[in-house]
Write an enzyme that holds these catalytic residues in place. Structure first.
Site, PDB file in Angstrom:
ATOM      1  N   GLY A  15     -10.140  71.836 -58.140  1.00 45.32           N
ATOM      2  CA  GLY A  15      -9.199  72.953 -57.991  1.00 45.32           C
ATOM      3  C   GLY A  15      -7.891  72.516 -57.368  1.00 45.32           C
ATOM      4  N   THR A  36      -4.473  72.845 -59.598  1.00 45.27           N
ATOM      5  CA  THR A  36      -3.367  73.579 -60.228  1.00 45.27           C
ATOM      6  C   THR A  36      -3.420  75.073 -59.881  1.00 45.27           C
ATOM      7  OG1 THR A  36      -3.555  72.025 -62.057  1.00 45.27           O
ATOM      8  CG2 THR A  36      -2.191  73.961 -62.424  1.00 45.27           C
ATOM      9  N   THR A  84       2.973  71.988 -61.978  1.00 42.98           N
ATOM     10  CA  THR A  84       2.926  70.563 -61.682  1.00 42.98           C
ATOM     11  C   THR A  84       3.390  70.245 -60.260  1.00 42.98           C
ATOM     12  OG1 THR A  84       3.559  70.269 -63.985  1.00 42.98           O
ATOM     13  CG2 THR A  84       3.668  68.341 -62.601  1.00 42.98           C
ATOM     14  N   GLU A  96      -8.604  59.620 -62.619  1.00 44.55           N
ATOM     15  CA  GLU A  96      -8.619  60.657 -63.652  1.00 44.55           C
ATOM     16  C   GLU A  96      -7.801  60.211 -64.866  1.00 44.55           C
ATOM     17  OE1 GLU A  96      -6.502  64.218 -62.541  1.00 44.55           O
ATOM     18  OE2 GLU A  96      -7.816  65.474 -63.753  1.00 44.55           O
TER      19      GLU A  96
HETATM   20  C1  LIG Z   1      -7.496  73.063 -70.742  1.00 44.29           C
HETATM   21  C2  LIG Z   1      -6.926  72.667 -69.443  1.00 44.29           C
HETATM   22  C3  LIG Z   1      -7.782  72.182 -68.448  1.00 44.29           C
HETATM   23  C4  LIG Z   1      -7.285  71.871 -67.191  1.00 44.29           C
HETATM   24  N1  LIG Z   1      -8.161  71.492 -66.182  1.00 44.29           N
HETATM   25  C5  LIG Z   1      -7.698  71.416 -64.911  1.00 44.29           C
HETATM   26  C6  LIG Z   1      -8.615  71.241 -63.816  1.00 44.29           C
HETATM   27  O1  LIG Z   1      -9.841  71.125 -64.004  1.00 44.29           O
HETATM   28  N2  LIG Z   1      -8.114  71.241 -62.564  1.00 44.29           N
HETATM   29  C7  LIG Z   1      -6.781  71.397 -62.301  1.00 44.29           C
HETATM   30  O2  LIG Z   1      -6.394  71.393 -61.122  1.00 44.29           O
HETATM   31  N3  LIG Z   1      -5.878  71.541 -63.310  1.00 44.29           N
HETATM   32  C8  LIG Z   1      -6.314  71.567 -64.595  1.00 44.29           C
HETATM   33  N4  LIG Z   1      -5.423  71.760 -65.639  1.00 44.29           N
HETATM   34  C9  LIG Z   1      -4.004  71.928 -65.325  1.00 44.29           C
HETATM   35  C10 LIG Z   1      -3.133  70.803 -65.847  1.00 44.29           C
HETATM   36  O3  LIG Z   1      -3.258  69.683 -65.022  1.00 44.29           O
HETATM   37  C11 LIG Z   1      -1.711  71.357 -65.938  1.00 44.29           C
HETATM   38  O4  LIG Z   1      -1.686  72.323 -66.977  1.00 44.29           O
HETATM   39  C12 LIG Z   1      -0.708  70.280 -66.205  1.00 44.29           C
HETATM   40  O5  LIG Z   1      -0.622  69.398 -65.117  1.00 44.29           O
HETATM   41  C13 LIG Z   1       0.673  70.877 -66.455  1.00 44.29           C
HETATM   42  O6  LIG Z   1       0.986  71.791 -65.447  1.00 44.29           O
HETATM   43  P1  LIG Z   1       1.430  73.294 -65.796  1.00 44.29           P
HETATM   44  O7  LIG Z   1       0.536  73.807 -66.861  1.00 44.29           O
HETATM   45  O8  LIG Z   1       1.498  74.075 -64.555  1.00 44.29           O
HETATM   46  O9  LIG Z   1       2.851  73.117 -66.413  1.00 44.29           O
HETATM   47  P2  LIG Z   1       4.273  73.309 -65.666  1.00 44.29           P
HETATM   48  O10 LIG Z   1       4.307  72.523 -64.389  1.00 44.29           O
HETATM   49  O11 LIG Z   1       4.566  74.753 -65.596  1.00 44.29           O
HETATM   50  O12 LIG Z   1       5.208  72.617 -66.723  1.00 44.29           O
HETATM   51  C14 LIG Z   1       5.494  73.207 -68.013  1.00 44.29           C
HETATM   52  C15 LIG Z   1       6.282  72.190 -68.823  1.00 44.29           C
HETATM   53  O13 LIG Z   1       7.507  71.884 -68.164  1.00 44.29           O
HETATM   54  C16 LIG Z   1       7.606  70.481 -67.955  1.00 44.29           C
HETATM   55  N5  LIG Z   1       8.254  70.241 -66.646  1.00 44.29           N
HETATM   56  C17 LIG Z   1       7.987  70.856 -65.464  1.00 44.29           C
HETATM   57  N6  LIG Z   1       8.773  70.354 -64.497  1.00 44.29           N
HETATM   58  C18 LIG Z   1       9.549  69.399 -65.083  1.00 44.29           C
HETATM   59  C19 LIG Z   1      10.546  68.501 -64.592  1.00 44.29           C
HETATM   60  N7  LIG Z   1      10.926  68.490 -63.325  1.00 44.29           N
HETATM   61  N8  LIG Z   1      11.107  67.648 -65.484  1.00 44.29           N
HETATM   62  C20 LIG Z   1      10.751  67.644 -66.788  1.00 44.29           C
HETATM   63  N9  LIG Z   1       9.799  68.464 -67.304  1.00 44.29           N
HETATM   64  C21 LIG Z   1       9.217  69.329 -66.450  1.00 44.29           C
HETATM   65  C22 LIG Z   1       6.202  69.942 -67.980  1.00 44.29           C
HETATM   66  O14 LIG Z   1       6.175  68.581 -68.388  1.00 44.29           O
HETATM   67  C23 LIG Z   1       5.527  70.863 -69.002  1.00 44.29           C
HETATM   68  O15 LIG Z   1       5.744  70.363 -70.294  1.00 44.29           O
HETATM   69  C24 LIG Z   1      -5.886  72.014 -66.923  1.00 44.29           C
HETATM   70  C25 LIG Z   1      -5.031  72.474 -67.928  1.00 44.29           C
HETATM   71  C26 LIG Z   1      -5.542  72.812 -69.160  1.00 44.29           C
HETATM   72  C27 LIG Z   1      -4.596  73.359 -70.202  1.00 44.29           C
END
Ligand SMILES: Cc1cc2nc3c(=O)[nH]c(=O)nc-3n(C[C@H](O)[C@H](O)[C@H](O)COP(=O)(O)OP(=O)(O)OC[C@H]3O[C@@H](n4cnc5c(N)ncnc54)[C@H](O)[C@@H]3O)c2cc1C
Length: 392
Positions: free
Chosen positions: A128, A130, A136, A250
């Protein structure tokens, strides 16, 4: 080239492990995964078989009942699962969360949990980190854990906490000191090993999220959940550092899964291109069909080298942040390119459920986004390897 030759092109000395994984996966053919995919169901039997065979305890030291294998061996296990057309996403967290517990957990925590995990009585599958608002930007996470006597009271929400419904334990990152009170930018976050069996219904609520592929992911809500103080892993406020080092594991393991996916797509496309006859000759006789397969193969082999380099550095205890990120990036790109090529090679049949390609295509799409998205890998390399200014 046969599927096995594609899988074994980069020789290593792990053939016995690879063969055992293949033998186990043979009991879980395409129709098993198709049914689960349709029902969005968890592969209980597959996870039980992997656990019974000891594969999910690969990284647990022998003294705690595991097989004490290296990261390279663990990566080979995950790669083979994918290369056989199966899906390790149902259980890979048990391997990649292990480093945090092994490196930073107390001896009491290890004795308490690791033998049960190794025997398959306990599952450590939930991670846990995100949150919906921070994305991110992990340092902005809002879930708090406030000390109250011998416990912490946890409030907040996580999203994309995969496998939470199928796990007994969760590695949770929460804020224990307000951001502005900390001496350093990264301090104030703490890792907890939460026993979800006790927590469900007592402040922990899990809601599944239906996604484009069968991934058992969820959102998790904490409302005054009491967690015992002994659930803290390592030092309070030090959690971000631990999670970051765990993320290298990971990335390496998921990169290995991408290599496995790419091998599966390439083997599938190669076989089909050799068999399918159009205009009186196999489609694979046309360079327009064979070149994309060759290109996908080259991309996969190059990525595979970086995965091996990252795993070797990790197990030597050396800094592998750059290599783990590059491995994940190259492997995710290679698997996605191979997936696209495989659909194209199959023409209309690439879209038919019974070929499994459309399922694997949806599954492998994840890895340029999670566990870290491409842009964030590129930012890491730009800043930490090339010394360019931090962009965010
Ligand atoms: C099916 C699935 C399973 C997952 N499992 C887990 C889990 O078990 N545990 C967990 O903790 N998380 C999990 N995740 C979360 C995953 O790690 C995040 O979805 C991923 O790191 C991207 O974060 P976000 O979705 O919040 O995207 P955001 O941070 O909202 O970013 C959206 C987009 O904007 C881009 N972006 C954001 N900031 C910048 C910047 N400064 N410069 C350039 N580009 C930028 C990103 O590259 C991305 O393309 C899972 C996600 C999915 C979809």
């Amino acid at each position: 080239m046969t599927a096995n030759a594609i899988r074994d092109a980069a020789h290593d000395d792990l053939a016995p492990i690879r063969e055992s994984v293949r033998a186990l996966c043979a009991d879980f053919p395409g129709e098993y995964w198709r049914r689960l995919d349709r029902e969005r169901a968890y592969p209980e039997e597959f996870v039980a078989a992997l656990t019974k065979a000891g594969f999910l305890a690969a990284l647990i030291p022998e003294e705690f009942g595991g097989s004490g294998l290296t990261m390279t061996a663990a990566a080979a296990i995950m790669e083979e699962i994918q290369a056989c057309g199966c899906n390790g996403a149902a259980c890979h967290a048990q391997m990649y969360t292990m480093g945090t517990l092994l490196r930073h957990g107390s001896i009491e925590q290890k004795k308490r949990y690791l033998p049960g995990i190794a025997r398959g009585e306990l599952r450590l599958q939930a991670f846990g980190v995100t949150e919906p608002t921070s994305g991110t930007d992990t340092l902005s996470l809002r879930t708090t854990a406030v000390r109250d006597g011998d416990t912490y009271i946890v409030n907040g929400q996580k999203i994309w906490t995969s496998r939470a419904e199928h796990s007994d334990l969760m590695l949770l990152l929460a804020r224990t000191a307000p951001r502005e009170q900390n001496a350093s930018r990264t301090a104030g976050l703490t890792v907890f090993l939460v026993d979800m069996r006790k927590a469900k219904g007592h402040g922990l609520t899990i809601r599944p999220i239906r996604t484009m592929m069968n991934h058992a992911t969820t959102e998790v809500f904490f409302e005054n959940l009491r967690v015992p103080a002994e659930a803290v892993i390592g030092g309070e406020g030090e959690g971000f550092r631990y999670i970051l080092s765990g993320m290298n594991a990971e990335r390496i393991l998921i990169a290995a899964e991408c290599i496995g996916d790419a091998k599966w797509f390439i083997a599938k496309a190669t076989a089909y291109a050799g068999e399918r006859v159009v205009f009186g000759r196999p489609i694979g006789q046309n360079q327009g069909v064979q070149f994309p397969i060759a290109r996908a193969y080259i991309g996969m082999r190059a990525a595979e080298l970086m995965v091996r380099e990252a795993a070797a550095l990790y197990e030597a205890g050396r800094d592998c942040g750059a290599e783990a990120n590059m491995a994940k990036h190259l492997a995710a790109e290679a698997s996605w390119a191979a997936a696209d090529m495989c659909v194209q090679t199959h023409g209309g049949f690439g879209f038919a459920e019974e070929f499994d390609i459309e399922r694997k295509f949806r599954e492998t799409r994840l890895y340029t986004v999670a566990p870290i998205s491409t842009n964030l890998v590129l930012s890491y390399i730009a800043e930490h390897v090339l010394g360019l200014p931090r962009s965010y």
